[in-house]
Design an enzyme around this catalytic site. Structure first.
Site, short mmCIF file in Angstrom:
data_model
loop_
_atom_site.label_atom_id
_atom_site.label_comp_id
_atom_site.label_asym_id
_atom_site.label_seq_id
_atom_site.Cartn_x
_atom_site.Cartn_y
_atom_site.Cartn_z
CG PHE A 1 37.59 43.77 42.03
CD1 PHE A 1 36.37 43.59 41.39
CD2 PHE A 1 38.13 45.05 42.09
CE1 PHE A 1 35.70 44.67 40.83
CE2 PHE A 1 37.47 46.13 41.53
CZ PHE A 1 36.25 45.93 40.90
CG ASP A 2 38.80 36.14 44.62
OD1 ASP A 2 39.99 36.07 44.97
OD2 ASP A 2 38.15 35.16 44.22
N GLY A 3 40.60 37.64 42.82
CA GLY A 3 41.25 37.47 41.53
C GLY A 3 40.63 36.38 40.68
CG ASP B 1 35.31 32.57 43.11
OD1 ASP B 1 35.44 31.37 42.85
OD2 ASP B 1 36.21 33.24 43.67
#
Length: 310
Positions: free
Chosen positions: A163-165, A280
């Site tokens: 996951f990106d943050g 995102d």
């Protein structure tokens, strides 16, 4: 007793996310109506579709199920017509996914409205508009990059998810500061607020559900499967501390954390070998898709044309 999905991790997935229907999709896009597409699917009813980008993720998640404990439910949620849906179910059986037994096929109409009765923890689709709407309704959702490299077979007993943050696990609060005022202001903002947890991002519910699935598997009826998660972020020290403290506040651990300070994420993800990566920013997703299965999360300030935003 009524049938319920309340105690399961529920993944809703479109046909093109699970299987490779790109040739059929080109027929659909090049015709003025869907008759040629439906006829092609009818002709290929007995031809199993090849695995798609999210196939490895789905197959491994379903491996958490045993005859005594059904902890994961995967539901087909697709704009396909019912005839094409029949081919999708047959492809599931052909590829050893017979536990996929539920599906909603809307024949071109919006499918995302069925996420609510499903109680979905994740929606994967190749349709950007459907993903935007699902996120707007509050469901973790990503547009599957259908040209992504497929997952490898090196870790058969682990579901690996990265996951990106900011704007994915966390809100885009800090990203807004960065884009408006630059790196120095961002670093100062995060240092000043290091002890204050970041607000939830759209994928926090999925991370929490994965944490529950892992804990349930360890407590009984284990299948030998486990979940390995990674936070892969452009943050670097000192902004790393707030991200870690936020996870601590949630009482959720990640197995790996990569604070890359703006380095391209793709090569790091290649080494982690995830079954799926969520980000995102389209640049990061494009970089990742050259190495691993990837999905774009249309969330936050980097995606201003969100559903409901004009």
């Amino acid at each position: 007793m009524a049938v319920t999905l309340d105690d399961k991790l529920v993944v809703a997935i479109s046909s093109r996310a699970l299987f490779n229907f790109e040739e059929e999709n080109r027929v659909f896009e090049h015709e003025s109506d869907d008759r040629a597409y439906v006829e092609l699917q009818r002709q290929r009813l007995d031809v199993p579709a090849a695995p798609g980008v999210a196939f490895s993720l789905v197959r491994k998640l379903l491996a958490f199920n045993t005859s005594e404990h059904q902890r994961v439910e995967v539901v087909l949620l697709s704009r396909n017509d019912p005839v094409s849906g029949m081919r999708v179910f047959r492809s599931c059986n052909a590829h050893g996914l017979p536990t996929i037994q539920r599906g909603v096929f809307t024949q071109g109409r919006d499918p995302f409205r069925y996420l609510r009765p499903l109680g979905a923890h994740l929606f994967l689709s190749a349709n950007e508009a459907d993903v935007r709407e699902a996120l707007h309704l509050g469901y973790p959702a990503a547009r599957v990059i259908t040209e992504s490299v497929r997952a490898g077979d090196a870790n058969p007993q682990e579901v690996r998810i990265a996951f990106d943050g900011d704007a994915v696990l966390f809100s885009d609060e800090a990203e807004r500061v960065y884009q408006a005022e630059g790196l120095a202001a961002f670093q100062q903002h995060e240092t000043d607020k290091a002890a204050l947890p970041l607000p939830d991002g759209p994928f926090k519910p999925l991370l929490a559900a994965l944490h529950r699935l892992q804990s349930a598997g360890e407590s009984g009826g284990a299948t030998g499967m486990r979940i390995r998660t990674a936070l892969v972020t452009a943050r670097s020290a000192p902004a790393h501390e707030r991200a870690i403290r936020t996870l601590m506040d949630w009482n959720i651990d990640v197995d790996e954390a990569m604070f890359l300070g703006g380095l391209p994420k793709g090569e790091f993800l290649r080494e982690f070998e995830p079954d799926f990566f969520f980000d995102d920013q389209t640049g990061h997703v494009t970089s990742a898709a050259r190495h691993v299965p990837a999905g774009h999360v249309n969330s936050g300030i980097s995606n201003p044309l969100r559903a409901g935003g004009g």
